[in-house]
Design an enzyme around this catalytic site. Sequence first.
Site, mmCIF file in Angstrom:
data_model
loop_
_atom_site.group_PDB
_atom_site.id
_atom_site.type_symbol
_atom_site.label_atom_id
_atom_site.label_comp_id
_atom_site.label_asym_id
_atom_site.label_seq_id
_atom_site.Cartn_x
_atom_site.Cartn_y
_atom_site.Cartn_z
ATOM 1 N N THR A 43 0.835 -1.205 0.000
ATOM 2 C CA THR A 43 0.000 0.000 0.000
ATOM 3 C C THR A 43 0.867 1.252 0.000
ATOM 4 O OG1 THR A 43 -1.765 -1.158 1.185
ATOM 5 C CG2 THR A 43 -1.805 1.252 1.235
ATOM 6 N N THR A 103 1.461 -0.011 13.750
ATOM 7 C CA THR A 103 1.589 -0.952 12.641
ATOM 8 C C THR A 103 1.534 -0.207 11.316
ATOM 9 O OG1 THR A 103 -0.809 -1.350 12.601
ATOM 10 C CG2 THR A 103 0.542 -2.844 13.940
ATOM 11 N N GLU A 132 14.491 -0.621 8.103
ATOM 12 C CA GLU A 132 14.156 -2.039 8.172
ATOM 13 C C GLU A 132 15.045 -2.841 7.224
ATOM 14 O OE1 GLU A 132 9.454 -1.443 9.376
ATOM 15 O OE2 GLU A 132 9.985 -1.874 7.287
ATOM 16 N N HIS A 138 7.573 -6.165 11.111
ATOM 17 C CA HIS A 138 6.759 -5.687 9.985
ATOM 18 C C HIS A 138 5.943 -6.830 9.364
ATOM 19 C CE1 HIS A 138 6.564 -2.190 6.907
ATOM 20 N NE2 HIS A 138 5.419 -2.880 6.899
#
Length: 320
Positions: free
Chosen positions: A76, A234, A265, A287
Amino acid sequence: MSTPTIVFLDRATIPEQIVVPTLSLEHHWREFDFTSPDQTVERSQGADVIITNKVVLDAAVLSQLPQVKLIAVSATGFNNVDIDYCREHGIAVANVQGYATKSVPEHVIALIFALRRNLRGYHQDIMAGEWQRNNQFCFFTHPIGDIAGSTLGIIGGGVLGQSLALVAQALGMNVVFAEHKGKTECRSGYLPFEQVLAQADVLSLHCPLSEQTLNLIDQAELALMKPSALLINTGRGGLVEEAALVDALKQGVIAGAGVDVFTQEPADKSNPLIANADLPNLILTPHVAWGSDSAITRLAEILIENIDAFLQGKEQNRVV
């Protein structure tokens, strides 16, 4: 367009057990599990369509790939793509929406229950022999709270925020949505940002990361929250100033936090959250809130549907 070439730069972001559907039109397909920044241009040469989850496609990269017609983001969030450059140079961008409306809310609720009932703290105490030292059939070294009747504040009123609201309400939580930070007038169904922070027993973040939302929750915002409140992120790591969150947890400014996303990340030990991962009131996950098998299966389906639509001259889930 002649037979299009499609390159998936980070196929390993979709687990091996998930089958990526086949495009309906004839095409050439190349895929790589991982692509480093210095490999991106070479591997994308000749591609009409580039699929990326987290590989960065900025102006410096895209300027060397004039043949690209579509960037299909297998997620997304699309902050790894230079949207302005794509708009100026006629490159279409499509993302995947609405695939994790069960997975993300369930992950949020799992974190809330684990933190409110202090499951991590009790597990650590058992491992440390606390139960045996107490010499009772049970022991209470951490408070245990209910979530029914508590207030959930949601920042981000999109499909994920709305889906979380439905689950939370079914569990007996009172749900309030926060208006954009700094807005003096609220949309219908929203409360002022600071008011939501002050009254929420749990605050959950579901807004995109942008210049406006970078460090949306910092020391000042944490200080507005209840000492008994929980923070759940989140959304994106950059929404929360991580060092400030660690300080708030250590000093009792808030009661606990569940974090699934990080500023970089994968996060390493230089990250304040990773460096303090042993805190009993902090739960970290890598994640994966979005990542139930059913959600990723649907993601793969929408990804291919987006590409098929583009190749047929149609628009679907277009960002640009």
